[in-house]
Design a protein around this motif. Structure first.
Motif: not given
Length: 229
Positions: A98-99, A176-183, A154-159
């Motif tokens: 969970l984020t 890496f959940t929900a992130l694209d390849h670049s992310g 929201q995953r980026r907020v957590a990261l």
């Protein structure tokens, strides 16, 4: 898009210098999840825990983080010349499935709240927190309530916590959940910088991880049949 230069500010890391896992075993519902897991990590190293769904990856991370005592074996953290069975919470950053993002708060409010709880010894201003969110690709969403954001945002907020972390040890469950390849590539770079500064990383990921300083541990190699009563 994430920033091309994501840099953690963890320049005041704690004294944790290593981790020893000795014959860690865990069972649930009369089923042995894993048995005999051993590993040794020093500053700058890490562990990539792999395995199928239900193999116990999250359980192992929680055991290492001190969030579960339901196991056999021993864990030792090295701090200089001393060893301890537990790690001080101020030395560890745990990011779970969970984020941990409050939906009614904005990214800026979420990280400000988190920093006040988890980094009391390193007070951060709104400028540093805003910069971390901008680096992680949320420049236009600083003040947007998080329930309006996508799962990836929201995953980026957590990261973004990784960019603000002062903790020596990062324990990351599927970052890496929900992130694209670049992310994914950007977060991998962030992890490598943390290790270069002497940090230790333990993480799970269904994706292959491009990091020579992460030892691979597949729980399929530590699984047995049902536990006999």
């Amino acid at each position: 898009m994430l920033s091309s230069s994501i840099d953690p500010i963890n320049n005041q890391l704690s004294a944790v210098t290593g981790l020893e896992l000795n014959n860690i075993s865990c069972e649930k519902a009369y089923r042995q999840l894993f048995s005999g897991v051993s590993a040794s990590l020093s500053s700058g190293q890490g562990l990539h825990v792999a395995g199928s769904n239900g193999s116990g990856k999250t359980t192992l991370l929680k055991i290492i983080a001190g969030l579960s005592s339901d196991y056999h074996g021993s864990i030792s953290w090295r701090c200089g010349d001393d060893t301890h069975p537990f790690i001080d919470k101020s030395d560890l950053l745990y990011l779970g499935h969970l984020t941990g993002v409050k939906s009614l708060l904005s990214p800026l409010e979420n990280l400000t709240w988190w920093a006040s709880l988890c980094l009391p010894a390193y007070p951060l201003g709104s400028e540093e927190i805003s910069h971390a969110l901008q680096q992680i690709g949320l420049s236009s969403e600083l003040d947007t309530p998080c329930h309006f954001l996508s799962a990836g945002q929201q995953r980026r907020v957590a990261l973004a916590r990784l960019l603000l972390s002062q903790q020596r040890v990062w324990i990351l469950d599927e970052p890496f959940t929900a992130l694209d390849h670049s992310g994914i590539g950007q977060i991998e770079d962030c992890i490598k910088r943390h290790q270069s500064a002497g940090g230790i990383v333990i993480m799970t990921s269904h994706q292959a991880v491009n990091n020579s300083e992460l030892f691979h541990l597949d729980l399929a190699d530590y699984q047995q049949g049902p536990v006999s009563c």
